[in-house]
Design an enzyme around this catalytic site. Sequence first.
Site, PDB file in Angstrom:
ATOM      1  N   GLY A 248       0.799  -1.229   0.000  1.00  0.00           N
ATOM      2  CA  GLY A 248       0.000   0.000   0.000  1.00  0.00           C
ATOM      3  C   GLY A 248       0.821   1.263   0.000  1.00  0.00           C
ATOM      4  O   GLY A 248       0.281   2.359   0.177  1.00  0.00           O
ATOM      5  N   PRO A 291       4.968  -4.746  -1.877  1.00  0.00           N
ATOM      6  CA  PRO A 291       4.762  -3.603  -2.777  1.00  0.00           C
ATOM      7  C   PRO A 291       4.268  -4.060  -4.139  1.00  0.00           C
ATOM      8  O   PRO A 291       4.739  -5.066  -4.681  1.00  0.00           O
ATOM      9  CB  PRO A 291       6.157  -2.983  -2.879  1.00  0.00           C
ATOM     10  CG  PRO A 291       7.090  -4.122  -2.608  1.00  0.00           C
ATOM     11  CD  PRO A 291       6.383  -5.011  -1.620  1.00  0.00           C
ATOM     12  N   ARG A 293       1.939  -1.431  -6.516  1.00  0.00           N
ATOM     13  CA  ARG A 293       1.888  -0.125  -7.167  1.00  0.00           C
ATOM     14  C   ARG A 293       3.237   0.609  -7.066  1.00  0.00           C
ATOM     15  O   ARG A 293       3.701   1.235  -8.023  1.00  0.00           O
ATOM     16  CB  ARG A 293       0.800   0.718  -6.494  1.00  0.00           C
ATOM     17  CG  ARG A 293       0.560   2.074  -7.109  1.00  0.00           C
ATOM     18  CD  ARG A 293      -0.172   3.002  -6.146  1.00  0.00           C
ATOM     19  NE  ARG A 293      -1.239   2.346  -5.432  1.00  0.00           N
ATOM     20  CZ  ARG A 293      -2.512   2.363  -5.797  1.00  0.00           C
ATOM     21  NH1 ARG A 293      -2.867   3.007  -6.890  1.00  0.00           N
ATOM     22  NH2 ARG A 293      -3.430   1.753  -5.062  1.00  0.00           N
ATOM     23  N   ARG A 330      -9.574   3.346 -13.432  1.00  0.00           N
ATOM     24  CA  ARG A 330      -9.401   3.955 -12.112  1.00  0.00           C
ATOM     25  C   ARG A 330     -10.047   5.337 -11.976  1.00  0.00           C
ATOM     26  O   ARG A 330     -10.621   5.637 -10.934  1.00  0.00           O
ATOM     27  CB  ARG A 330      -7.915   4.027 -11.748  1.00  0.00           C
ATOM     28  CG  ARG A 330      -7.285   2.654 -11.535  1.00  0.00           C
ATOM     29  CD  ARG A 330      -5.858   2.750 -11.029  1.00  0.00           C
ATOM     30  NE  ARG A 330      -5.837   3.252  -9.661  1.00  0.00           N
ATOM     31  CZ  ARG A 330      -5.431   4.460  -9.319  1.00  0.00           C
ATOM     32  NH1 ARG A 330      -5.010   5.318 -10.233  1.00  0.00           N
ATOM     33  NH2 ARG A 330      -5.448   4.838  -8.050  1.00  0.00           N
ATOM     34  N   TYR A 334     -12.417   5.250  -8.959  1.00  0.00           N
ATOM     35  CA  TYR A 334     -11.910   5.889  -7.740  1.00  0.00           C
ATOM     36  C   TYR A 334     -11.788   7.404  -7.830  1.00  0.00           C
ATOM     37  O   TYR A 334     -11.278   8.025  -6.905  1.00  0.00           O
ATOM     38  CB  TYR A 334     -10.489   5.379  -7.422  1.00  0.00           C
ATOM     39  CG  TYR A 334     -10.312   3.908  -7.247  1.00  0.00           C
ATOM     40  CD1 TYR A 334     -11.186   3.163  -6.463  1.00  0.00           C
ATOM     41  CD2 TYR A 334      -9.248   3.248  -7.838  1.00  0.00           C
ATOM     42  CE1 TYR A 334     -10.995   1.807  -6.289  1.00  0.00           C
ATOM     43  CE2 TYR A 334      -9.041   1.896  -7.664  1.00  0.00           C
ATOM     44  CZ  TYR A 334      -9.923   1.173  -6.889  1.00  0.00           C
ATOM     45  OH  TYR A 334      -9.728  -0.165  -6.705  1.00  0.00           O
ATOM     46  N   CYS A 361     -18.775   4.347 -24.356  1.00  0.00           N
ATOM     47  CA  CYS A 361     -20.115   4.935 -24.356  1.00  0.00           C
ATOM     48  C   CYS A 361     -20.638   5.093 -22.930  1.00  0.00           C
ATOM     49  O   CYS A 361     -21.622   4.472 -22.522  1.00  0.00           O
ATOM     50  CB  CYS A 361     -21.053   4.068 -25.183  1.00  0.00           C
ATOM     51  SG  CYS A 361     -22.614   4.892 -25.568  1.00  0.00           S
ATOM     52  N   GLU A 362     -19.939   5.901 -22.151  1.00  0.00           N
ATOM     53  CA  GLU A 362     -20.299   6.223 -20.777  1.00  0.00           C
ATOM     54  C   GLU A 362     -19.902   7.667 -20.513  1.00  0.00           C
ATOM     55  O   GLU A 362     -18.764   8.056 -20.786  1.00  0.00           O
ATOM     56  CB  GLU A 362     -19.552   5.325 -19.777  1.00  0.00           C
ATOM     57  CG  GLU A 362     -19.937   3.865 -19.804  1.00  0.00           C
ATOM     58  CD  GLU A 362     -21.263   3.597 -19.138  1.00  0.00           C
ATOM     59  OE1 GLU A 362     -21.703   4.446 -18.324  1.00  0.00           O
ATOM     60  OE2 GLU A 362     -21.862   2.543 -19.428  1.00  0.00           O
TER      61      GLU A 362
END
Length: 440
Positions: A248, A291, A293, A330, A334, A361-362
Amino acid sequence: MHLYGTGRVNDLGHLEIGGVDTIELTKQYGTPLYVYDIALVRERARGFKKTFEELGIAAQVAYASKAFSSIAMIQVAEQEGLSLDVVSGGELYTAIKANFPTDRIHFHGNNKSEEELHMALDYQIGCIVVDNLSELELLEEICAKREQKVKILLRVTPGIEAHTHDYILTGQEDSKFGFDLMNGQAESALRQALKSNWIEVLGLHCHIGSQIFQTTGFILAAQKIIGQLRNWQAAFDYQPTVLNLGGGFGIRYTEEDEPLPASQYVEEIVREVQAQIADSDLTMPEIWIEPGRSLVGDAGVTLYQVGSEKEVPEVRKYLAVDGGMSDNIRPALYEAKYDAVLANRPLDEVEETVAIAGKCCESGDMLIWDLPLPKSGRGDVLAVFCTGAYGYSMANNYNRIPRPAVVFVENGEARLVIKRETYEDLVRLDLALHEVVDCK
């Protein structure tokens, strides 16, 4: 403009990564295109390992492959002497195909299937991180039938909140993950596991969240866990050999983010564990971290070609690119933020602020809302930074958009490590109504 790793502007005025011109990459491999700066991945991995070595601490640094799993990426992790964290049969299979040493694989997940547990036992992986009582009972039953022993960690939730987005908090009491440390669940699981003839409890695991910029949460988690271990040492004469404090560790996505150096996370975690252990009858355990990310996130760049544009007078200008939430979900999931530049003209003077829209298409398919750019339009190449984690691994085929290719760049060379999906790939598993398949 903040460039990461080996990123620079070359003599042609183009963004260059790993000694390779990104515009040449788009000509050869098309767009969207994920590009990984492998020298930076190696630097991050070595930074974590070196700190443990300098502190004289027995440790494992396990790459959390959920961030980005591919055969080539797992091979890089093996080259750097990392262990590996997998959370599914698919991630484990990828590791096997990459010939990763199975004794350095740790299997996570809150709902491992019976087939996945058998697979883990077949390959005699290093340990299984047991997440709940039903899994512990199933694993005990399987091992007894196979007459095979297994090493495990018990995942606990220490009730520590990390300062991060609610959707990616995993260490608080109300969580789908792990045994609660404070209400007796963890102790009950430990008691049951210690009675088993087939299960060896190496120690405990926790993961308090993601994109964490402080060490406070890790320190509090260590205090709570070791406090319980003191009680269990007295009650059960139990000495853990491993304490896994998860991952994290944060990275810099935009100038608002201020992550700590890898060495500082490690040093402060180690100091706290040493202090807590010294004030007990416990022996110093091996420390594991995970680890993901922080190894690959800022090493990844996604290259897009700019297509249509739309001007809403006195509101904003939209630039649409040839990817979006199908290759980077993401921002929609998020509200994640990113920085970007024009890869073909990164040093040109900023003239406008635009919103970068995806092609799905959003209405929520927006990659960046307010991005300062030179005057730009169709044919320009946009480089979005820090997409190395949870980009390809969460990519999807919404609107039947093929997933992009992935290229590793290092020392002036580019290597295609994942091919671009084709339209034929999209329908490969489809069956027409008249087709009959034997499901036996």
